[in-house]
Design an enzyme around this catalytic site. Structure first.
Site, PDB file in Angstrom:
ATOM      1  N   LYS A  13     -29.946 -49.270  28.807  1.00 53.11           N
ATOM      2  CA  LYS A  13     -31.074 -49.472  29.731  1.00 53.11           C
ATOM      3  C   LYS A  13     -32.075 -48.316  29.628  1.00 53.11           C
ATOM      4  CE  LYS A  13     -28.333 -49.487  33.371  1.00 53.11           C
ATOM      5  NZ  LYS A  13     -27.029 -49.211  32.749  1.00 53.11           N
ATOM      6  N   ARG A  88     -28.417 -52.715  42.101  1.00 49.81           N
ATOM      7  CA  ARG A  88     -27.050 -52.627  41.602  1.00 49.81           C
ATOM      8  C   ARG A  88     -26.070 -53.356  42.502  1.00 49.81           C
ATOM      9  NH1 ARG A  88     -27.265 -47.759  38.280  1.00 49.81           N
ATOM     10  NH2 ARG A  88     -25.234 -47.318  37.418  1.00 49.81           N
ATOM     11  N   ARG A 127     -22.905 -39.559  24.300  1.00 47.56           N
ATOM     12  CA  ARG A 127     -24.307 -39.419  24.722  1.00 47.56           C
ATOM     13  C   ARG A 127     -24.672 -37.975  25.079  1.00 47.56           C
ATOM     14  NH1 ARG A 127     -26.396 -42.966  29.538  1.00 47.56           N
ATOM     15  NH2 ARG A 127     -24.415 -42.306  30.415  1.00 47.56           N
ATOM     16  N   ARG A 161     -24.021 -35.434  30.695  1.00 46.61           N
ATOM     17  CA  ARG A 161     -23.836 -35.766  32.105  1.00 46.61           C
ATOM     18  C   ARG A 161     -22.384 -35.566  32.527  1.00 46.61           C
ATOM     19  NH1 ARG A 161     -26.827 -41.498  32.839  1.00 46.61           N
ATOM     20  NH2 ARG A 161     -24.940 -41.852  34.056  1.00 46.61           N
ATOM     21  N   ARG A 172     -16.815 -46.311  36.688  1.00 45.88           N
ATOM     22  CA  ARG A 172     -18.174 -46.872  36.658  1.00 45.88           C
ATOM     23  C   ARG A 172     -18.150 -48.324  36.171  1.00 45.88           C
ATOM     24  NH1 ARG A 172     -20.842 -42.473  33.005  1.00 45.88           N
ATOM     25  NH2 ARG A 172     -22.657 -43.827  32.975  1.00 45.88           N
TER      26      ARG A 172
HETATM   27  P1  AP5 Z   1     -28.298 -45.313  27.503  1.00 49.42           P
HETATM   28  O1  AP5 Z   1     -29.612 -45.908  27.141  1.00 49.42           O
HETATM   29  O2  AP5 Z   1     -28.284 -43.923  28.060  1.00 49.42           O
HETATM   30  O3  AP5 Z   1     -27.483 -46.314  28.464  1.00 49.42           O
HETATM   31  P2  AP5 Z   1     -27.732 -46.736  29.973  1.00 49.42           P
HETATM   32  O4  AP5 Z   1     -27.576 -48.221  30.061  1.00 49.42           O
HETATM   33  O5  AP5 Z   1     -29.009 -46.160  30.498  1.00 49.42           O
HETATM   34  O6  AP5 Z   1     -26.464 -46.068  30.624  1.00 49.42           O
HETATM   35  P3  AP5 Z   1     -26.239 -45.168  31.898  1.00 49.42           P
HETATM   36  O7  AP5 Z   1     -24.891 -44.536  31.709  1.00 49.42           O
HETATM   37  O8  AP5 Z   1     -27.399 -44.236  32.129  1.00 49.42           O
HETATM   38  O9  AP5 Z   1     -26.161 -46.219  33.011  1.00 49.42           O
HETATM   39  P4  AP5 Z   1     -25.510 -46.071  34.358  1.00 49.42           P
HETATM   40  O10 AP5 Z   1     -25.982 -47.329  34.954  1.00 49.42           O
HETATM   41  O11 AP5 Z   1     -24.073 -45.830  34.393  1.00 49.42           O
HETATM   42  O12 AP5 Z   1     -26.097 -44.680  34.903  1.00 49.42           O
HETATM   43  P5  AP5 Z   1     -27.197 -44.337  35.991  1.00 49.42           P
HETATM   44  O13 AP5 Z   1     -27.842 -43.071  35.577  1.00 49.42           O
HETATM   45  O14 AP5 Z   1     -28.042 -45.526  36.295  1.00 49.42           O
HETATM   46  O15 AP5 Z   1     -27.380 -45.391  26.203  1.00 49.42           O
HETATM   47  C1  AP5 Z   1     -26.069 -44.839  26.189  1.00 49.42           C
HETATM   48  C2  AP5 Z   1     -25.776 -44.230  24.801  1.00 49.42           C
HETATM   49  O16 AP5 Z   1     -25.740 -45.282  23.832  1.00 49.42           O
HETATM   50  C3  AP5 Z   1     -26.859 -43.245  24.305  1.00 49.42           C
HETATM   51  O17 AP5 Z   1     -26.228 -42.186  23.640  1.00 49.42           O
HETATM   52  C4  AP5 Z   1     -27.738 -44.070  23.343  1.00 49.42           C
HETATM   53  O18 AP5 Z   1     -28.296 -43.280  22.311  1.00 49.42           O
HETATM   54  C5  AP5 Z   1     -26.713 -45.087  22.810  1.00 49.42           C
HETATM   55  N1  AP5 Z   1     -27.310 -46.393  22.552  1.00 49.42           N
HETATM   56  C6  AP5 Z   1     -28.174 -47.094  23.358  1.00 49.42           C
HETATM   57  N2  AP5 Z   1     -28.481 -48.292  22.798  1.00 49.42           N
HETATM   58  C7  AP5 Z   1     -27.792 -48.364  21.633  1.00 49.42           C
HETATM   59  C8  AP5 Z   1     -27.691 -49.375  20.594  1.00 49.42           C
HETATM   60  N3  AP5 Z   1     -28.368 -50.533  20.661  1.00 49.42           N
HETATM   61  N4  AP5 Z   1     -26.873 -49.101  19.540  1.00 49.42           N
HETATM   62  C9  AP5 Z   1     -26.190 -47.922  19.438  1.00 49.42           C
HETATM   63  N5  AP5 Z   1     -26.269 -46.936  20.376  1.00 49.42           N
HETATM   64  C10 AP5 Z   1     -27.049 -47.163  21.458  1.00 49.42           C
HETATM   65  O19 AP5 Z   1     -26.302 -44.085  37.291  1.00 49.42           O
HETATM   66  C11 AP5 Z   1     -25.452 -42.963  37.429  1.00 49.42           C
HETATM   67  C12 AP5 Z   1     -24.819 -42.963  38.821  1.00 49.42           C
HETATM   68  O20 AP5 Z   1     -25.854 -42.857  39.826  1.00 49.42           O
HETATM   69  C13 AP5 Z   1     -24.057 -44.236  39.197  1.00 49.42           C
HETATM   70  O21 AP5 Z   1     -22.721 -44.208  38.725  1.00 49.42           O
HETATM   71  C14 AP5 Z   1     -24.156 -44.202  40.747  1.00 49.42           C
HETATM   72  O22 AP5 Z   1     -23.243 -43.288  41.288  1.00 49.42           O
HETATM   73  C15 AP5 Z   1     -25.553 -43.654  40.978  1.00 49.42           C
HETATM   74  N6  AP5 Z   1     -26.572 -44.721  41.075  1.00 49.42           N
HETATM   75  C16 AP5 Z   1     -27.596 -44.957  40.195  1.00 49.42           C
HETATM   76  N7  AP5 Z   1     -28.322 -46.017  40.594  1.00 49.42           N
HETATM   77  C17 AP5 Z   1     -27.752 -46.482  41.745  1.00 49.42           C
HETATM   78  C18 AP5 Z   1     -28.027 -47.571  42.604  1.00 49.42           C
HETATM   79  N8  AP5 Z   1     -29.035 -48.413  42.353  1.00 49.42           N
HETATM   80  N9  AP5 Z   1     -27.224 -47.746  43.693  1.00 49.42           N
HETATM   81  C19 AP5 Z   1     -26.215 -46.894  43.955  1.00 49.42           C
HETATM   82  N10 AP5 Z   1     -25.877 -45.849  43.174  1.00 49.42           N
HETATM   83  C20 AP5 Z   1     -26.638 -45.644  42.066  1.00 49.42           C
END
Ligand code: AP5
Ligand code: ZN
Length: 215
Positions: A13, A88, A127, A161, A172
């Protein structure tokens, strides 16, 4: 254009949102990034959120809804935005709908990135990102072009992270399937959902997203 990128942790994402920011000149609204900034700044929200995020659980809906409502009210969101990591839960989806309705706006697209669990774990554990501009990299699949230098801004500082470890990742993923995956059905019923293969190479995923945006 107002769109949601939906998908499990590591689905890509953030990677795809960063590309869409450049191509479409609209901001990325990542609730994860906003919460990590609050943790780093030790604000009241950040102090509460830290333990929840470290455990791989969700920050309460009211807290996240308020952050998003404030952000969407900012000037640079008037032409559109990319929601990354929000909504979410079904409650967050309802809150978003009410917020947009109040503003006379609607969602144009909800794009689900589909990726198998074993690949997600591999992606998250490799990552890292630029400490200056946030560009996302991977130990095996996406290293900076010049070793140790960010492609985007030239910084040589990178970070990982604290929630990108195997134990928190399992939590997660459980949270995703329990709380967030029902949104796939929610948006399918509203006829705004398109699902794409998030396991393809990064450029191909971007191409599939652009196809959806054109359609
Ligand atoms: P990346 O693009 O970083 O993946 P992502 O989908 O953004 O993953 P996240 O881990 O950031 O999502 P998340 O939802 O767990 O975390 P968030 O920060 O929202 O890609 C990942 C890796 O893969 C990278 O190294 C990239 O290079 C590689 N890659 C990407 N695409 C690829 C491809 N096609 N092929 C090969 N490699 C690829 O949330 C963190 C925490 O915050 C949550 O756990 C929660 O506690 C809190 N939080 C956030 N939002 C909310 C909400 N709305 N409500 C409540 N709590 C929340
Ligand atoms: Zn950078």
């Amino acid at each position: 254009m107002k769109l949601i990128l939906l998908g499990p942790p590591g689905a890509g994402k953030g990677t795809q949102a960063q590309r869409l920011v450049t191509r479409h000149d609209i901001p990325q609204l990542s609730t994860g990034d906003m919460l990590r900034a609050a943790v780093a700044a030790e604000t009241e929200v950040g102090l509460k959120a830290k333990a929840i995020m470290d455990a791989g659980n969700l920050v309460p809906d009211e807290v996240v809804n308020a952050i998003v409502a404030d952000r969407i009210a900012e000037e640079d969101c008037s032409e559109g935005f990319i929601l990354d990591g929000y909504p979410r839960t079904l409650k967050q989806a309802d809150a978003l709908e009410a917020l947009l309705e109040k503003r006379g706006q609607h969602l144009d697209h909800v794009i689900e990135l589909k990726v198998d669990d074993d690949i997600l774990v591999k992606r998250v554990s490799g990552r890292f990102s630029c400490a200056n501009c946030g560009t996302v990299y991977h130990d095996e699949d996406k290293l900076p072009k010049a070793e140790g230098v960010c492609d985007t801004c030239g910084s040589t500082e990178f970070k990982r992270r604290p929630d990108d470890n195997a134990e928190t990742m399992r939590s997660r993923l459980r949270t995703y399937y329990k709380e967030t995956s029902p949104l796939v059905g929610y948006y399918y019923c509203k006829r705004t959902l398109r699902s794409i293969d998030g396991m393809a190479p990064i450029d191909d995923v971007t191409g599939s997203i652009e196809e959806v945006l054109k359609g």
